[in-house]
Design an enzyme around this catalytic site. Structure first.
Site, PDB file in Angstrom:
ATOM      1  N   ASP A 349       0.849  -1.195   0.000  1.00  0.00           N
ATOM      2  CA  ASP A 349       0.000   0.000   0.000  1.00  0.00           C
ATOM      3  C   ASP A 349       0.883   1.243   0.000  1.00  0.00           C
ATOM      4  O   ASP A 349       2.099   1.165   0.115  1.00  0.00           O
ATOM      5  CB  ASP A 349      -0.953  -0.003   1.202  1.00  0.00           C
ATOM      6  N   HIS A 676       1.628  -9.087  -3.069  1.00  0.00           N
ATOM      7  CA  HIS A 676       0.647  -7.993  -3.081  1.00  0.00           C
ATOM      8  C   HIS A 676       1.389  -6.651  -3.047  1.00  0.00           C
ATOM      9  O   HIS A 676       1.982  -6.281  -2.040  1.00  0.00           O
ATOM     10  CB  HIS A 676      -0.246  -8.139  -1.848  1.00  0.00           C
ATOM     11  N   ASP A 724       0.552 -17.618  -3.424  1.00  0.00           N
ATOM     12  CA  ASP A 724       1.327 -16.599  -4.145  1.00  0.00           C
ATOM     13  C   ASP A 724       0.431 -15.902  -5.163  1.00  0.00           C
ATOM     14  O   ASP A 724       0.601 -16.044  -6.369  1.00  0.00           O
ATOM     15  CB  ASP A 724       2.535 -17.255  -4.830  1.00  0.00           C
ATOM     16  N   GLU A 733       1.962 -10.261   1.117  1.00  0.00           N
ATOM     17  CA  GLU A 733       2.357  -8.874   0.873  1.00  0.00           C
ATOM     18  C   GLU A 733       3.874  -8.750   1.034  1.00  0.00           C
ATOM     19  O   GLU A 733       4.535  -9.654   1.558  1.00  0.00           O
ATOM     20  CB  GLU A 733       1.631  -7.944   1.867  1.00  0.00           C
TER      21      GLU A 733
HETATM   22  O1  9MR Z   1       2.168  -6.484   9.675  1.00  0.00           O
HETATM   23  C1  9MR Z   1       0.867  -6.150  10.141  1.00  0.00           C
HETATM   24  C2  9MR Z   1       0.303  -7.331  10.902  1.00  0.00           C
HETATM   25  O2  9MR Z   1       1.080  -7.578  12.059  1.00  0.00           O
HETATM   26  C3  9MR Z   1      -1.154  -7.049  11.274  1.00  0.00           C
HETATM   27  O3  9MR Z   1      -1.694  -8.221  11.838  1.00  0.00           O
HETATM   28  C4  9MR Z   1      -1.923  -6.650  10.022  1.00  0.00           C
HETATM   29  C5  9MR Z   1      -3.371  -6.329  10.310  1.00  0.00           C
HETATM   30  O4  9MR Z   1      -3.487  -5.224  11.132  1.00  0.00           O
HETATM   31  O5  9MR Z   1      -1.331  -5.523   9.426  1.00  0.00           O
HETATM   32  C6  9MR Z   1      -0.021  -5.761   8.980  1.00  0.00           C
HETATM   33  O6  9MR Z   1       0.499  -4.599   8.445  1.00  0.00           O
HETATM   34  C7  9MR Z   1      -0.037  -4.122   7.225  1.00  0.00           C
HETATM   35  C8  9MR Z   1      -0.443  -2.678   7.470  1.00  0.00           C
HETATM   36  O7  9MR Z   1      -1.535  -2.647   8.340  1.00  0.00           O
HETATM   37  C9  9MR Z   1      -0.748  -1.924   6.189  1.00  0.00           C
HETATM   38  N1  9MR Z   1       0.320  -2.056   5.235  1.00  0.00           N
HETATM   39  C10 9MR Z   1       0.631  -3.452   4.923  1.00  0.00           C
HETATM   40  C11 9MR Z   1       1.070  -4.176   6.165  1.00  0.00           C
HETATM   41  C12 9MR Z   1       1.507  -5.601   5.860  1.00  0.00           C
HETATM   42  O8  9MR Z   1       0.456  -6.421   5.507  1.00  0.00           O
END
Ligand code: 9MR
Length: 864
Positions: A349, A676, A724, A733
């Protein structure tokens, strides 16, 4: 969902009473899955229910009711729907819902494609009245997509009306998804080190030992043995054997391992195999940069315009303000704007989050800092020019330049002086709404806002900036000082506002990074400030913190939310004068032992065994962070079992796993490559590249929080909770805090290339400082030849750990390169006979902590 009287519509082929739709369909076919999330509205509007801007949704009486405007022309001029629904061509689906109108209306329920060309796969229409009708029908999907949608088109009416819907279901086959896991012999598909452990795993029904053979690149069998049955592995549900071919110490390319009639993917045995992974894992950060054009000349195939530099259609990041009210009940927003251009995009993102930026940049800096203190390290591999970035050639190690790109952003997120929360850091900046994929950063049209300052973000800033202050001191004293001041201000602000928490509810358009326990962030920030300044107030804080004596190395590992281990690791490995430091060093070794035990208990050698037995979001980064602990235990103790455990842990990530695949793009025969991300979205647009070499996928996640994972992976054993696919943001991601331990660990592994070479044990160094008027010190350095041969001509090098400077040196010829110092003999003292010493001394200048260097190299070899 609420039980209500329902009239089965005449057009429906299956008429069902409310509440039993899903159950009935599940009975129809065993692999039938519910694809609509929260179609009962029991969880309000959760699950991604959306509407066009002219429709207002609310949940009334357990159903979704929408105020639809009059005067629109087409049914699709007003819509309520849910996206990200995967469909499989040729598979049959049952679509059903119950609907009514407060007075009267017309609904067209559509299953279609959520993106251009918005193909309608199937539609079910009905006039509506206050009596609820149940509509349901089956259809066959025309094509595969991960971007299907269920949409209720309710436009086209002349008068405003209220549309209500409940028990929305789209149930169908899972697509029979079976990952292709290739040969049943699972190896590290990249390389083993000749003198390292060599473990593999065989998936088999056999209950007794089987023979195995190792063949070299020519197919010649070079080693053989028998497997060790290990029973059923709970992380995969598979019956497995392990294979240990450590005894083979040759090297070459194209080896294969054979057992039970299967031949593994090929692999190398190569002492130098990890140098490129170290570089690529670090190079990842340049292509994550915001606010700067990515140049094709530096990353062929990855060029893209600068994102978020205030050029339309971007609405950030050069003058970003706060909303009138912070989301999720956060109170009134700020009344200023900040220039927060730059930094790294967090992941796939386009958000930028101080919490996650802090740990990521800190782990990059720690990769560099380790090269100052660890015997097996190679500062040259991290030097200026090593990463081919725009700053290469500026005299500063590239890894620090890359870190600075993020540090400047973190500093820019600090609340300005004079404002009510001065010194705090805004938690994050991101789009107001989630955007779709693909979307190049420079094309992101969403408004962006600063989110409410949080104590966690403030302490991340304090910790990272404090660490930067000591690491940049030798290269850019002004920048170092700027970081120190920011870190101290942040600390004071966090102490003044110790409980401003980011909430999970503030998650629209960006991640929430919510955290309501910041005792760990306080501990980490105090540790970094103490290491840099040596100040008593930080020492007192550390010693008073229960976390200083707690077991911080939890089975589930550490990450952005649990940062106490970052403080503990640095207090243990970076020289300092903290009372009780020996116990902290011992605690790292004890923590490492637990991960090593977990690894040995697991037949795939995974150094991660959460108590729940479930793998968390980003499990690969948790695995890697555990390996950082284990590697630090090796640096502390010199005990090779910890070094070997790190090498074995890498095998899991590079192919020795249930999926038989590497999680690092570009590394291994079969590797993740559809991670992602909004800009390296090759899977969605062939004109875009895949993520660059060296990008780590988040990895198996038992939570499977995204629609495609939910559709395909229900009931997965932990290792199988991964796909994947670019749409699987919860398993696949990329992220800045996931590549940072990859960079740390791959640097460590690359550094082990010479471990079989005898350690130069021929010298010891005694470094003592005395007579310290404020800001000045005298150091006396004695080099002893503890070997049996005369040293003829010497040069002693070390790195200062803080802002020490040599003003005048006697007894040697000194040269300085940033923090690195080299002192050479001056002719008359060139010879050091066995058992003899030479001494030189210098007058130095410093402020803050003044620890003795941790590592001296004599003629390039570590001493002592
Ligand atoms: O790494 C984060 C993980 O520990 C959490 O469980 C998750 C849901 O809140 O979010 C992950 O972080 C994401 C972030 O919120 C937005 N950018 C992408 C991150 C990786 O997926």
């Amino acid at each position: 969902m609420k039980r209500r009287h329902v009239i089965a519509a005449a057009s429906a082929t299956i008429a069902l009473v409310a509440g039993s739709v899903v159950a009935a369909l599940q009975a129809q076919a065993e692999d039938t899955q519910e694809l609509v999330v929260n179609g009962s509205f029991d969880a309000g509007l959760a699950g991604g229910w959306w509407s066009t801007g002219n429709v207002t949704m609310s949940v009334v009486d357990g159903q979704l009711c929408a105020a639809v405007p009059g005067g629109t022309v087409n049914p699709w001029d007003a819509i309520v729907g849910q996206n990200d629904i995967p469909l499989f061509g040729g598979q049959s689906y049952a679509f059903s819902f119950e609907a009514s109108a407060a007075s009267e209306g017309q609904v067209r329920g559509v299953v279609g494609l959520a993106v251009d060309p918005f193909t309608t796969y199937f539609a079910l229409s009905s006039p509506l009245s206050p009596s609820t009708v149940a509509l349901s029908q089956t259809f066959t999907a025309a094509e595969n997509t991960t971007q299907g949608q269920v949409a209720f088109q309710v436009g086209g009416g002349t008068d405003p009306w209220t549309f209500c819907v409940d028990n929305v279901s789209l149930a169908g086959a899972s697509g029979g998804y079976q990952p292709d896991t290739g040969p049943r012999v699972r190896v590290n598909q990249v390389a083993y080190l000749p003198d390292g452990p060599k473990q593999a795993t065989l998936v088999t029904d056999a209950m007794t030992a089987l023979p195995w053979q190792l063949a070299d690149g020519d197919g010649t069998v070079v080693a053989s043995g028998t497997t060790t049955p290990r029973g059923v592995d709970p992380t995969s549900g598979q019956n497995v054997h392990s294979i240990d071919f450590t005894g083979y110490t040759g090297s070459g390319t194209g080896y294969t391992l054979r057992a039970d009639g299967e031949t593994s993917h090929p692999f190398d045995i190569d002492p130098a195999a990890y140098a490129s992974l170290r570089q690529d894992a670090l190079k990842f950060y340049y292509t994550q940069r915001s606010g700067i054009e990515i140049l094709d000349s530096l990353r062929p195939g990855y060029a893209r315009p600068a994102g978020h530099i205030g050029v339309a259609p971007n609405q950030g990041d050069t003058a970003v303000g706060c909303p009138a009210e912070y989301p999720a009940g956060g109170g009134p927003g700020c009344d200023y704007t900040l220039d927060v251009a730059g930094g790294w995009y967090d992941a796939g993102d386009e958000g930028k989050y101080v919490v996650n930026g802090g740990i990521s940049v800190s782990q990059l800096m720690s990769t560099f800092e380790r090269s100052k203190v660890a015997r097996t390290s190679d500062p040259a591999a991290l030097s200026d020019g090593a990463l081919t970035i725009p700053e290469s050639g500026n005299g500063v190690p590239d890894i620090l330049d890359e870190a600075r790109w993020e540090l400047e952003f973190l500093l820019s997120m600090q609340v300005p002086q004079g404002e009510p929360l001065a010194g705090m850091a805004h938690h994050k900046v991101h789009d107001d709404n989630w955007t779709g994929l693909p979307l190049l950063p420079n094309l992101d049209p969403q408004p962006r806002h600063l989110h409410k300052p949080s104590t966690a973000a403030t302490l991340n800033l304090a910790a990272a900036a404090a660490q930067a202050a000591r690491l940049f001191a030798g290269y850019d004293p002004a920048f170092a000082q700027r970081n120190l001041i920011a870190a101290q201000r942040a600390w004071a602000a966090a102490v003044a506002h110790p409980a401003i928490y980011a909430t999970v509810a503030d998650g629209n358009g960006g991640g929430s990074y919510d955290d309501d326990n910041v005792t760990d962030e306080f501990y980490w920030a105090a540790a970094e400030l103490y290491l840099t300044t040596g100040a008593k107030k930080y020492q007192d804080y550390i010693l008073a913190s229960p976390l200083n004596t707690a077991d911080v190395f939890r089975p589930e590992g550490f990450d952005w939310k649990w940062t106490a281990p970052l403080g503990r690791l640095d207090l243990a490995t970076i020289p300092n004068a903290l009372p009780g430091r020996a116990a902290l060093r011992a605690s790292v070794v004890a923590g490492a032992q637990k991960y090593l035990d977990a690894m040995h208990a697991n037949p795939y050698g995974i150094p991660y065994a959460p108590n729940s037995g479930l793998f968390d979001w980003g499990s690969n980064n948790l695995v890697l962070n555990n390996m950082v602990v284990v590697a630090s235990a090796y640096d502390i103790s010199g005990d090779e079992k910890y070094r070997d455990a790190v090498l074995e842990g890498v095998d899991y990530l590079l192919g020795r796993n249930a999926l038989n695949q590497s999680f690092v793009t570009g590394y291994g025969e079969t590797a993740s490559h559809n991670e992602h991300t909004r800009w390296y979205s090759h899977e969605l647009n062939a004109a875009l590249p895949n993520p660059p070499k060296g990008s780590l996928a988040g990895g198996p996640n038992s939570g499977i929080q995204d629609p495609i994972a939910q559709a395909l992976l229900q009931g997965c054993a932990p290792q199988f909770c991964y796909i994947d696919d670019i749409e699987s943001y919860s398993t696949n991601e990329i992220a800045i805090n996931w590549n940072s331990p990859l960079a740390w660990v791959s640097a460590f592994v690359a550094d082990q290339k010479d471990a079989s070479a005898p350690v130069a044990g021929g010298c010891s160094v005694h470094y003592v400082t005395h007579g310290q008027p404020p800001g000045r010190f005298v150091a006396q350095v004695t080099v002893t030849n503890t070997g049996s041969r005369t040293i003829n001509g010497w040069q002693l090098s070390w790195s200062f750990l803080g802002n020490q400077r040599i003003l005048h040196l006697q007894g040697g010829a000194v040269s300085v390169d940033g923090a690195q110092v080299t002192v050479r003999d001056v002719g008359h003292n060139a010879r050091i006979k066995p058992g003899k010493k030479v001494t030189f001394s210098f007058l130095g200048r410093t402020s803050g902590a003044n620890p003795a260097p941790a590592l001296f190299r004599l003629n390039g070899h570590p001493c002592g």
